[in-house]
Scaffold this motif. Structure first.
Motif, mmCIF file in Angstrom:
data_model
loop_
_atom_site.group_PDB
_atom_site.id
_atom_site.type_symbol
_atom_site.label_atom_id
_atom_site.label_comp_id
_atom_site.label_asym_id
_atom_site.label_seq_id
_atom_site.Cartn_x
_atom_site.Cartn_y
_atom_site.Cartn_z
ATOM 1 N N SER A 142 1.675 -3.231 -0.743
ATOM 2 C CA SER A 142 1.226 -4.023 -2.182
ATOM 3 C C SER A 142 -0.305 -3.388 -2.718
ATOM 4 N N VAL A 143 -0.956 -3.580 -1.585
ATOM 5 C CA VAL A 143 -2.541 -3.231 -2.161
ATOM 6 C C VAL A 143 -2.517 -1.640 -2.513
ATOM 7 N N MET A 144 -1.904 -1.011 -1.601
ATOM 8 C CA MET A 144 -1.912 0.498 -1.784
ATOM 9 C C MET A 144 -1.368 0.938 -2.967
ATOM 10 N N THR A 145 -0.208 0.232 -3.252
ATOM 11 C CA THR A 145 0.716 0.783 -4.310
ATOM 12 C C THR A 145 -0.225 0.508 -5.597
ATOM 13 N N LEU A 146 -1.050 -0.569 -5.666
ATOM 14 C CA LEU A 146 -2.023 -0.998 -6.886
ATOM 15 C C LEU A 146 -2.958 0.160 -7.015
ATOM 16 N N ARG A 147 -3.522 0.575 -5.821
ATOM 17 C CA ARG A 147 -4.645 1.480 -5.951
ATOM 18 C C ARG A 147 -4.122 3.111 -6.040
ATOM 19 N N ARG A 151 4.459 6.002 -5.837
ATOM 20 C CA ARG A 151 5.146 7.141 -5.158
ATOM 21 C C ARG A 151 4.135 7.285 -3.878
ATOM 22 N N ARG A 152 2.787 7.167 -3.926
ATOM 23 C CA ARG A 152 2.161 7.325 -2.663
ATOM 24 C C ARG A 152 1.592 6.313 -2.034
ATOM 25 N N GLY A 153 1.393 5.198 -2.648
ATOM 26 C CA GLY A 153 1.002 3.768 -1.933
ATOM 27 C C GLY A 153 1.665 3.439 -0.825
ATOM 28 N N ALA A 157 0.007 3.412 3.122
ATOM 29 C CA ALA A 157 -0.047 2.062 3.496
ATOM 30 C C ALA A 157 0.412 2.122 5.204
ATOM 31 N N ARG A 158 1.613 2.753 5.191
ATOM 32 C CA ARG A 158 2.190 2.761 6.434
ATOM 33 C C ARG A 158 1.262 3.776 7.584
ATOM 34 N N MET A 159 0.730 4.534 7.113
ATOM 35 C CA MET A 159 -0.166 5.562 7.782
ATOM 36 C C MET A 159 -1.256 4.686 8.311
ATOM 37 N N THR A 200 -7.555 12.730 -3.627
ATOM 38 C CA THR A 200 -6.188 14.036 -3.938
ATOM 39 C C THR A 200 -5.680 13.654 -5.052
ATOM 40 N N PRO A 201 -5.478 14.524 -5.988
ATOM 41 C CA PRO A 201 -4.863 14.124 -7.293
ATOM 42 C C PRO A 201 -3.194 13.459 -6.951
ATOM 43 N N ALA A 202 -2.904 12.993 -7.846
ATOM 44 C CA ALA A 202 -1.611 12.418 -7.570
ATOM 45 C C ALA A 202 -0.367 13.303 -7.933
#
Length: 202
Positions: A142-147, A151-153, A157-159, A200-202
């Motif tokens: 959830s935190v990485m999705t916010l940031r 698509r990438r969050g 997060a799993r990594m 890294t650009p989205a």
């Protein structure tokens, strides 16, 4: 005739403060024995001796070794659950505003320090089997999705989760020198990875 062992009932929970202190001293002693000799070295008699308790006091709280181990597992589960619960107070805006290093320290710092301070916890259960693991991974996602966005969050997060748990398990499985060298480097590696992803650009 069946010789199966009857199922172990739940360990006794003390109601008075003195009983709570005795039970906690027994759990501390059991944890110390596991840290030094592994689960194989844990016995009720050895734990009672280490805790300065009578064997009768041991049996008052724990009928057998399985009950003692279950109580230790629950203690660790609750500690990790409390750490995760404390992060619920951080708002989405705060997560977004944090630097990469601060976000990593806030997310991973306390869990990493807990396992570094309690290496025997990994002898009781693997990180990926811990009941709190799913909740923690969901929080990181959830935190990485916010940031980083939907698509990438989650992938980032799993990594981050894989790097942290894998390195921590490796470090705690080795002697103190490796542990002292590797554990402080985990947040550094996580921060470097997150910085790269955020640049890294989205």
């Amino acid at each position: 005739m069946s010789t199966a062992k009857p199922p172990s009932t739940a360990a006794r929970t003390p109601q008075r403060s003195n009983g709570v202190k005795r039970r906690e001293a027994i759990l501390d002693a059991a944890a110390a024995i596991i840290s030094e000799t592994g689960i194989a070295g844990l016995t009720l008699h050895a734990t009672a001796k280490r805790a300065g308790a009578s064997i009768g006091s041991m049996y008052h709280f724990f009928r057998d070794k399985d009950q003692l181990l279950d109580a230790l597992r629950e203690r660790h589960r609750q500690a990790i659950a409390d750490i995760i619960g404390s992060l619920a107070a951080v708002t989405p805006d705060q997560w977004i505003a944090m630097s990469a290093g601060d976000a990593i320290d806030c997310l991973f710092g306390k869990p990493i320090r807990f396992y570094a301070d309690h290496p025997f916890a990994l002898d009781l259960h693997q990180l990926h089997e811990e009941r709190a693991a799913d909740a923690f991974l969901a929080l990181v996602e959830s935190v990485m999705t916010l940031r980083l966005g939907d698509r990438r969050g989650p992938d980032v997060a799993r990594m981050l989760y894989a790097i942290s748990t894998g390195t921590l398990a490796f470090a705690l499985d080795h002697h103190d020198t490796a542990r002292r060298a590797l554990v402080p480097g985990i947040p550094v590696a996580l921060t470097a990875y997150l910085l790269t992803q955020e640049a890294t650009p989205a």
